[in-house]
Design a protein around this motif. Structure first.
Motif, PDB file in Angstrom:
ATOM      1  N   ASP A  43       0.848  -1.179   0.000  1.00  0.00           N
ATOM      2  CA  ASP A  43       0.000   0.000   0.000  1.00  0.00           C
ATOM      3  C   ASP A  43       0.889   1.236   0.000  1.00  0.00           C
ATOM      4  O   ASP A  43       1.944   1.254   0.622  1.00  0.00           O
ATOM      5  CB  ASP A  43      -0.904  -0.009   1.246  1.00  0.00           C
ATOM      6  CG  ASP A  43      -1.873   1.137   1.252  1.00  0.00           C
ATOM      7  OD1 ASP A  43      -1.546   2.165   1.865  1.00  0.00           O
ATOM      8  OD2 ASP A  43      -2.947   1.012   0.652  1.00  0.00           O
ATOM      9  N   ASN A  44       0.465   2.274  -0.684  1.00  0.00           N
ATOM     10  CA  ASN A  44       1.301   3.464  -0.836  1.00  0.00           C
ATOM     11  C   ASN A  44       1.441   4.284   0.436  1.00  0.00           C
ATOM     12  O   ASN A  44       2.307   5.151   0.522  1.00  0.00           O
ATOM     13  CB  ASN A  44       0.719   4.373  -1.928  1.00  0.00           C
ATOM     14  CG  ASN A  44       0.920   3.788  -3.306  1.00  0.00           C
ATOM     15  OD1 ASN A  44       1.649   2.829  -3.481  1.00  0.00           O
ATOM     16  ND2 ASN A  44       0.260   4.368  -4.285  1.00  0.00           N
ATOM     17  N   SER A  45       0.590   4.069   1.408  1.00  0.00           N
ATOM     18  CA  SER A  45       0.584   4.958   2.566  1.00  0.00           C
ATOM     19  C   SER A  45       0.750   4.236   3.897  1.00  0.00           C
ATOM     20  O   SER A  45       0.830   4.880   4.939  1.00  0.00           O
ATOM     21  CB  SER A  45      -0.739   5.750   2.593  1.00  0.00           C
ATOM     22  OG  SER A  45      -1.840   4.867   2.650  1.00  0.00           O
ATOM     23  N   THR A  46       0.823   2.907   3.907  1.00  0.00           N
ATOM     24  CA  THR A  46       0.882   2.152   5.154  1.00  0.00           C
ATOM     25  C   THR A  46       2.247   1.501   5.332  1.00  0.00           C
ATOM     26  O   THR A  46       2.716   0.795   4.439  1.00  0.00           O
ATOM     27  CB  THR A  46      -0.211   1.060   5.181  1.00  0.00           C
ATOM     28  OG1 THR A  46      -1.478   1.668   4.938  1.00  0.00           O
ATOM     29  CG2 THR A  46      -0.239   0.360   6.522  1.00  0.00           C
ATOM     30  N   ASP A  47       2.878   1.736   6.474  1.00  0.00           N
ATOM     31  CA  ASP A  47       4.183   1.125   6.751  1.00  0.00           C
ATOM     32  C   ASP A  47       3.986  -0.260   7.360  1.00  0.00           C
ATOM     33  O   ASP A  47       4.058  -0.448   8.576  1.00  0.00           O
ATOM     34  CB  ASP A  47       4.997   2.007   7.692  1.00  0.00           C
ATOM     35  CG  ASP A  47       5.519   3.243   6.983  1.00  0.00           C
ATOM     36  OD1 ASP A  47       6.070   3.097   5.886  1.00  0.00           O
ATOM     37  OD2 ASP A  47       5.357   4.350   7.523  1.00  0.00           O
TER      38      ASP A  47
END
Length: 250
Positions: free
Chosen positions: A43-47
């Motif tokens: 996902d582009n925003s979740t670490d």
């Protein structure tokens, strides 16, 4: 699955294991439908550190999209593929090369088949490692990589079905007809198609130039334009054989 959102699975965290025997597929009902792949890892925003496992009797069928895409913002996204991924107009397996994304670690086992009828079968623009351990890879281009390390071993069979060509593209695949990343290590297997280092820019940066190391395998170039001998490390040689049709093999 059909409809506006044709992605079947999106693995954002944890591990998704597809096992047993069966097919995972999706189709677009119109050109307005949005989704780039049947399965996406990352996902582009979740670490987070998501992981996908596809067992040997599972098929991913993607007539309208990519098969599996793997990328995200986390430290590492991983995938182990032992089944089949079949696509039509997009790559069977693709990453994402944006600078802010983390590395990937992908292993393709000996029972795996990755096939694209009209595109490069495997596209790796991202950082990370791709290990191909005896798989079958078939596409208009076999493998195109713009970053990371690719290790090919075992009885791998990589075939490019298209005519060798390149149209530079800084945001997607740019070749067809090549079975070949900044670093590619080929220890064994059968490669049908040209192996080459190509530039996607009229002003390439020397530090980003690719490196191919061939220490074993059987090679059938599609053309005489590209010679694999420069990719042999010192002390290695491959025997050149010309068959009854005049085709070169190594």
């Amino acid at each position: 699955i059909k409809g506006n959102d044709v992605r079947v699975f999106h693995v954002i965290d944890g591990t998704l294991t597809l096992t047993g025997e069966g097919t995972v597929t999706s189709q677009r009902e119109s050109s307005l439908d949005q989704s780039s792949s049947v399965i996406r890892v990352g996902d582009n925003s979740t670490d987070t550190s998501p992981n996908l496992v596809i067992d040997k009797d599972v098929t991913i069928d993607a007539p309208d999209t990519y098969g599996v895409t793997i990328f995200g913002k986390s430290d590492k996204q991983t995938a182990t593929i032992n089944g089949k991924i079949i696509t039509d107009s997009s790559s069977a397996l693709s990453g994402n090369g944006s600078n802010e994304f983390g590395e990937t670690e992908i292993t393709i086992g000996s029972s795996a088949v990755l096939e694209s009828k009209n595109a490069v079968a495997i596209y790796q623009p991202q950082r990370g490692t791709l290990n191909i351990e005896g798989a079958t890879v078939i596409g208009k281009g076999g493998i195109e990589a713009k970053a990371g390390t690719i290790n090919i071993s075992g009885d791998a069979n990589i075939t490019a079905t298209g005519e060798p060509s390149q149209v530079p593209n800084g945001n997607g695949t740019s070749t067809s007809g090549y079975a070949g990343s900044p670093i590619v290590n080929i220890e064994d297997g059968t490669v049908n198609g040209d192996v080459a280092i190509l530039n996607d820019s009229t002003n390439p940066m020397p530090e980003r130039e690719g490196d191919i190391n061939i220490t074993g395998g059987i090679f059938t170039p599609a053309t005489n334009e590209y010679d694999i001998k420069p990719f042999l490390p010192e002390g290695h040689s491959l025997k050149e054989v010309v068959d009854a049709n005049g085709n070169k093999h190594y």
